[in-house]
Motif scaffolding. Structure first.
Motif, PDB file in Angstrom:
ATOM      1  N   GLU A   1       0.857  -1.184   0.000  1.00  0.00           N
ATOM      2  CA  GLU A   1       0.000   0.000   0.000  1.00  0.00           C
ATOM      3  C   GLU A   1       0.893   1.233   0.000  1.00  0.00           C
ATOM      4  O   GLU A   1       1.809   1.334   0.815  1.00  0.00           O
ATOM      5  CB  GLU A   1      -0.880  -0.012   1.264  1.00  0.00           C
TER       6      GLU A   1
ATOM      7  N   ASP B   1      -2.599   4.117  -3.592  1.00  0.00           N
ATOM      8  CA  ASP B   1      -3.648   4.892  -2.927  1.00  0.00           C
ATOM      9  C   ASP B   1      -3.311   6.384  -3.057  1.00  0.00           C
ATOM     10  O   ASP B   1      -2.410   6.874  -2.373  1.00  0.00           O
ATOM     11  CB  ASP B   1      -3.745   4.484  -1.454  1.00  0.00           C
TER      12      ASP B   1
ATOM     13  N   ASN C   1      -3.516   8.786   0.193  1.00  0.00           N
ATOM     14  CA  ASN C   1      -2.534   8.756   1.281  1.00  0.00           C
ATOM     15  C   ASN C   1      -1.467   9.830   1.106  1.00  0.00           C
ATOM     16  O   ASN C   1      -1.052  10.466   2.072  1.00  0.00           O
ATOM     17  CB  ASN C   1      -1.897   7.369   1.383  1.00  0.00           C
TER      18      ASN C   1
ATOM     19  N   HIS D   1      -6.614   2.082  -4.798  1.00  0.00           N
ATOM     20  CA  HIS D   1      -7.698   2.531  -3.924  1.00  0.00           C
ATOM     21  C   HIS D   1      -8.249   3.833  -4.468  1.00  0.00           C
ATOM     22  O   HIS D   1      -7.481   4.750  -4.804  1.00  0.00           O
ATOM     23  CB  HIS D   1      -7.193   2.727  -2.488  1.00  0.00           C
TER      24      HIS D   1
ATOM     25  N   LYS E   1      -9.806   6.673  -3.071  1.00  0.00           N
ATOM     26  CA  LYS E   1     -10.023   7.336  -1.783  1.00  0.00           C
ATOM     27  C   LYS E   1      -9.659   8.789  -1.996  1.00  0.00           C
ATOM     28  O   LYS E   1      -8.895   9.119  -2.899  1.00  0.00           O
ATOM     29  CB  LYS E   1      -9.126   6.698  -0.711  1.00  0.00           C
TER      30      LYS E   1
ATOM     31  N   GLU F   1     -12.264   2.866  -1.145  1.00  0.00           N
ATOM     32  CA  GLU F   1     -11.918   2.697   0.263  1.00  0.00           C
ATOM     33  C   GLU F   1     -12.454   3.901   1.027  1.00  0.00           C
ATOM     34  O   GLU F   1     -12.079   5.035   0.743  1.00  0.00           O
ATOM     35  CB  GLU F   1     -10.397   2.591   0.429  1.00  0.00           C
TER      36      GLU F   1
HETATM   37 MG    MG Z   1      -5.691   2.667   1.048  1.00  0.00          MG
END
Ligand code: MG
Length: 277
Positions: A155, A181, A184, A208, A210, A253
């Motif tokens: 990740e 992701d 993040n 992801h 997100k 997510e």
């Molecule tokens: Mg994630």
């Protein structure tokens, strides 16, 4: 599974887990109108694949990854994250590593082709004992995944993309990949996710979807938001994925619980359907 198939992360165990049977959890995933997902397995969750296999087969949900979280991990602040998350803390490295091997076997029993985790804030100094320890553990986990016919996906978090690539090369296992992701990097205030995606694109097997806003001061966290309301720029993110030829799923997510999570995920599904074209 179609390219850019929309899916969700769903948890068993831990703070984001729902207190329900595998069948009930998978039915709630199915009711979101998606056909795939990542099963996130908290460190305290039982690892019996049979009820999960029955549940996902009955619902027609394809589990693309078993994601791992661990007891004692905290994302309360950036220093807490560095102190507690993944395989970086030396005191829990071995037991978490052993658990990863068991999750790999669990995933095999479920017919899932890969496992993943946030391995923590790996030091950038390649001679640091924690760097060496995590690198060596990753080799061991990747080898078990290899025996089980699986990938392991890192990740992405706070680390610059170049450091992530260097770490991948150091581990030196062909089945080591990336779960990208974009939020993040925004939440940690550590750079432009689309630039990072360009650097690591050859290794990305899952993403992801997100979103979040940047921190207000250095060293603080930003705030996670419903998809499309943060600073990632979902339209640009999806366009970039198409540009690099990404064929994997779009995994939503949303790290909150309850009715608000369900509402936000439904909104995210609609947004991604539109952006995916
Ligand atoms: Mg994630």
């Amino acid at each position: 599974m179609q390219p850019l198939e929309i899916g969700v992360v769903f948890w068993t165990g831990g703070e984001l887990g729902v207190d329900a049977s595998p069948a009930e959890i998978v039915q709630s995933v199915q009711s979101l109108g998606v056909k795939c997902g990542q099963l996130a397995v908290h460190g305290t969750a039982p690892l019996d694949p049979a009820p999960w296999k029955d549940a996902v087969d009955a619902a027609g949900i394809e589990v693309v990854t078993c994601f791992m979280g661990y007891e004692g991990e905290s994302y309360a602040s950036i220093p807490e994250c560095a102190r507690t998350v993944g395989y970086v803390p030396a005191a829990t490295r071995q037991e978490r590593g052993e658990r990863a091997l068991l999750v790999s076997d669990f995933a095999k029993g479920l017919g899932v082709p890969g496992i993943a985790a946030h391995i923590g804030c790996v030091p950038s100094d390649r001679s640091h004992p924690d760097y060496v320890g995590v690198r060596d553990l990753m080799r061991k986990i990747c080898d078990r995944c290899g025996e089980n016919g699986q990938t392991f996906a890192l990740e992405t978090g706070q680390e610059p993309a170049e450091e992530l690539l260097e770490f991948l090369h150091d581990v030196g296992r062909d089945n080591l990949k990336i779960n990208f992701d974009p939020a993040n990097m925004i939440l940690y205030g550590s750079g432009e996710p689309l630039d990072a995606l360009e650097v690591v694109k050859d290794y990305v097997i899952t993403v992801h979807c997100k979103d979040g806003t940047r921190p207000k001061a250095p060293g603080e966290w930003g705030a996670e938001t419903p998809l499309g309301q943060g600073d990632v720029g979902m339209d640009r993110f999806i366009a970039k994925l198409k540009e690099i030829g990404y064929q994997g799923p779009l995994i939503i997510e949303r790290e909150i619980v309850g009715d608000a999570q369900r509402e936000d995920i439904l909104g995210a599904v609609a947004l991604l359907e539109r952006l995916r074209g």
